[in-house]
Design a protein around this motif. Structure first.
Motif, mmCIF file in Angstrom:
data_model
loop_
_atom_site.group_PDB
_atom_site.id
_atom_site.type_symbol
_atom_site.label_atom_id
_atom_site.label_comp_id
_atom_site.label_asym_id
_atom_site.label_seq_id
_atom_site.Cartn_x
_atom_site.Cartn_y
_atom_site.Cartn_z
ATOM 1 N N UNK A 83 9.582 17.817 76.971
ATOM 2 C CA UNK A 83 11.077 18.033 77.340
ATOM 3 C C UNK A 83 11.969 18.061 76.052
ATOM 4 N N UNK A 84 12.939 18.818 75.886
ATOM 5 C CA UNK A 84 13.857 18.748 74.755
ATOM 6 C C UNK A 84 14.738 17.429 75.081
ATOM 7 N N UNK A 85 14.915 16.861 73.826
ATOM 8 C CA UNK A 85 15.820 15.814 73.642
ATOM 9 C C UNK A 85 17.262 15.690 73.042
ATOM 10 N N UNK A 86 17.520 16.899 72.437
ATOM 11 C CA UNK A 86 18.712 17.245 72.035
ATOM 12 C C UNK A 86 18.858 18.690 71.767
ATOM 13 N N UNK A 87 20.216 19.139 71.563
ATOM 14 C CA UNK A 87 20.838 20.334 71.032
ATOM 15 C C UNK A 87 21.640 20.205 69.939
ATOM 16 N N UNK A 88 21.313 20.403 68.562
ATOM 17 C CA UNK A 88 22.043 20.170 67.432
ATOM 18 C C UNK A 88 22.867 21.317 66.821
ATOM 19 N N UNK A 89 22.834 22.169 67.756
ATOM 20 C CA UNK A 89 23.422 23.623 67.192
ATOM 21 C C UNK A 89 22.519 24.414 66.461
ATOM 22 N N UNK A 90 22.060 24.182 65.479
ATOM 23 C CA UNK A 90 21.145 24.845 64.399
ATOM 24 C C UNK A 90 19.662 24.293 64.575
ATOM 25 N N UNK A 91 19.391 23.377 65.512
ATOM 26 C CA UNK A 91 18.086 22.867 65.622
ATOM 27 C C UNK A 91 18.244 22.064 66.920
ATOM 28 N N UNK A 92 16.956 21.852 67.333
ATOM 29 C CA UNK A 92 16.499 21.055 68.349
ATOM 30 C C UNK A 92 15.190 20.128 68.236
ATOM 31 N N UNK A 112 10.689 19.544 65.515
ATOM 32 C CA UNK A 112 11.966 19.791 65.382
ATOM 33 C C UNK A 112 11.856 21.416 65.075
ATOM 34 N N UNK A 113 12.695 22.265 65.727
ATOM 35 C CA UNK A 113 12.453 23.495 65.842
ATOM 36 C C UNK A 113 14.060 24.294 65.437
ATOM 37 N N UNK A 114 13.819 25.528 65.054
ATOM 38 C CA UNK A 114 15.296 26.203 65.064
ATOM 39 C C UNK A 114 14.862 27.725 65.447
ATOM 40 N N UNK A 115 15.851 28.634 65.402
ATOM 41 C CA UNK A 115 15.753 29.879 65.649
ATOM 42 C C UNK A 115 16.234 30.938 64.472
ATOM 43 N N UNK A 116 15.479 31.840 64.270
ATOM 44 C CA UNK A 116 15.687 32.792 63.296
ATOM 45 C C UNK A 116 15.949 34.208 63.890
ATOM 46 N N UNK A 117 16.610 34.875 62.983
ATOM 47 C CA UNK A 117 16.831 36.553 63.482
ATOM 48 C C UNK A 117 15.717 37.211 63.127
ATOM 49 N N UNK A 118 15.069 38.121 63.891
ATOM 50 C CA UNK A 118 13.949 38.918 63.320
ATOM 51 C C UNK A 118 14.686 39.796 62.343
ATOM 52 N N UNK A 119 15.815 40.275 62.371
ATOM 53 C CA UNK A 119 16.373 41.023 61.476
ATOM 54 C C UNK A 119 16.362 40.674 59.960
ATOM 55 N N UNK A 120 16.785 39.427 59.740
ATOM 56 C CA UNK A 120 17.096 39.065 58.562
ATOM 57 C C UNK A 120 16.382 37.535 58.266
ATOM 58 N N UNK A 121 15.526 37.112 59.020
ATOM 59 C CA UNK A 121 15.246 35.761 59.324
ATOM 60 C C UNK A 121 16.412 34.614 58.884
ATOM 61 N N UNK A 122 17.592 34.731 59.370
ATOM 62 C CA UNK A 122 18.495 33.702 59.020
ATOM 63 C C UNK A 122 18.600 32.864 60.408
ATOM 64 N N UNK A 123 19.012 31.668 60.112
ATOM 65 C CA UNK A 123 19.201 30.832 61.616
ATOM 66 C C UNK A 123 20.447 31.332 62.287
ATOM 67 N N UNK A 124 20.063 31.053 63.624
ATOM 68 C CA UNK A 124 21.064 31.247 64.452
ATOM 69 C C UNK A 124 21.170 30.029 65.473
ATOM 70 N N UNK A 125 22.326 30.074 65.991
ATOM 71 C CA UNK A 125 22.857 28.958 66.659
ATOM 72 C C UNK A 125 22.023 28.877 67.970
ATOM 73 N N UNK A 126 21.869 27.763 68.359
ATOM 74 C CA UNK A 126 20.876 27.646 69.637
ATOM 75 C C UNK A 126 21.894 27.384 70.639
ATOM 76 N N UNK A 127 22.977 26.777 70.366
ATOM 77 C CA UNK A 127 23.958 26.816 71.332
ATOM 78 C C UNK A 127 24.586 28.239 71.932
ATOM 79 N N UNK A 132 18.914 24.588 76.775
ATOM 80 C CA UNK A 132 19.772 23.334 77.312
ATOM 81 C C UNK A 132 20.766 22.973 76.286
ATOM 82 N N UNK A 133 21.836 22.469 76.876
ATOM 83 C CA UNK A 133 22.951 21.893 76.125
ATOM 84 C C UNK A 133 23.251 20.366 76.449
ATOM 85 N N UNK A 134 22.822 20.025 77.502
ATOM 86 C CA UNK A 134 23.312 18.504 77.832
ATOM 87 C C UNK A 134 22.342 18.044 79.075
ATOM 88 N N UNK A 135 22.508 16.594 79.388
ATOM 89 C CA UNK A 135 21.635 16.195 80.430
ATOM 90 C C UNK A 135 20.166 15.866 80.132
#
Length: 248
Positions: A83-92, A112-127, A132-135
């Motif tokens: 289960x996820x324990x947080x959503x810190x915007x750029x990582x979880x 610890x994980x983040x999401x990158x764009x397939x186009x330019x490999x730059x981080x994307x906001x998980x939010x 999940x964003x809460x609870x």
């Protein structure tokens, strides 16, 4: 544990997940943790397939930390919860817990994980993505990740190995679990049979491709008995680092 974000499944430790001790291997444990995480993300409609198809993005797992109470035996049935324990915007951060049939904890893990764009490999906001964003459920393992030493000398060089095609994943880079297997090769089988690893922390710091040469280094912590650092370099780049703790 009762929360809609908790993915729980029963698993049996098959021969594919054991090592020479006939118990679930250390690297194989991380593989099973990753498998459960992948299935949990699919259940939440946020796995890598969905992100690739709908958002042209992909998940990257940057750090993993595992504490072992006991490695389960071959054919032992366990319950795996992720289960996820947080959503810190750029990582979880995502927790996993394996328990035996009596409800006793076998291992806990944090990734610890983040999401990158397939186009330019730059981080994307998980939010901005379906995630999940809460609870969030209460964490079962949230020890902070460590900072590892980077000053490895030639005296601490152990061996080198060329990356082969069987070690490449769907991103056409060396698979995460292959790094862990390679790092554990600094120990002999006799050592691993007679010493119990209680903790493993890994950092994926770079990408490497088929044909490249990886150099593996090992050093012991001068202040903490049984704490060993392993460093993997491609040319002058650090692509992987980890720490293992050995039970006294």
């Amino acid at each position: 544990m009762n929360n809609s974000l908790i993915f729980e499944t029963e698993r049996e430790i098959s021969s594919a997940f054991i090592d020479s001790s006939v118990k679930m291997g250390v690297a194989q444990s991380v593989l099973l943790v990753q498998d459960n995480l992948t299935e949990s993300f699919n259940a939440m409609d946020c796995d890598g397939v969905i992100y690739r198809e709908k958002f042209n993005a992909f998940w990257v797992f940057t750090k993993t930390k595992v504490h072992f109470e006991r490695r389960p035996d071959w054919r032992e049935s366990i319950t795996a919860r992720t289960f996820p324990i947080d959503n810190l915007g750029m990582r979880t951060h995502v927790n996993t817990q394996f328990v035996d049939k009596n409800g006793k904890t076998l291992l806990v893990a944090n990734q610890e994980a983040c999401v990158l764009s397939l186009e330019n490999h730059r981080p994307l906001k998980i939010t901005n993505l379906p995630y999940p964003k809460e609870n969030f459920p209460e964490a079962v393992y949230n020890e902070p990740f460590e900072r590892f030493p980077s000053d490895f000398s030639d005296d601490e060089f152990v061996f080198e190995q060329q990356i082969r095609s069987s070690q490449i994943d769907m991103s056409h880079h060396m698979n995460n679990i292959e790094y862990i297997k390679l790092a554990l090769c600094v120990f002999s089988d006799d050592f691993l049979q007679s010493h119990e690893i209680t903790d493993l922390e890994v950092h994926y710091t770079g990408e490497s491709k088929e044909g490249q040469i990886l150099k593996v280094y090992k050093k012991e912590d001068p202040e903490v008995h049984g704490k060993i650092y392993i460093h993997i370099k491609e040319s002058d780049r650090c692509v992987f680092e980890c720490c293992v703790k050995i039970k006294d």
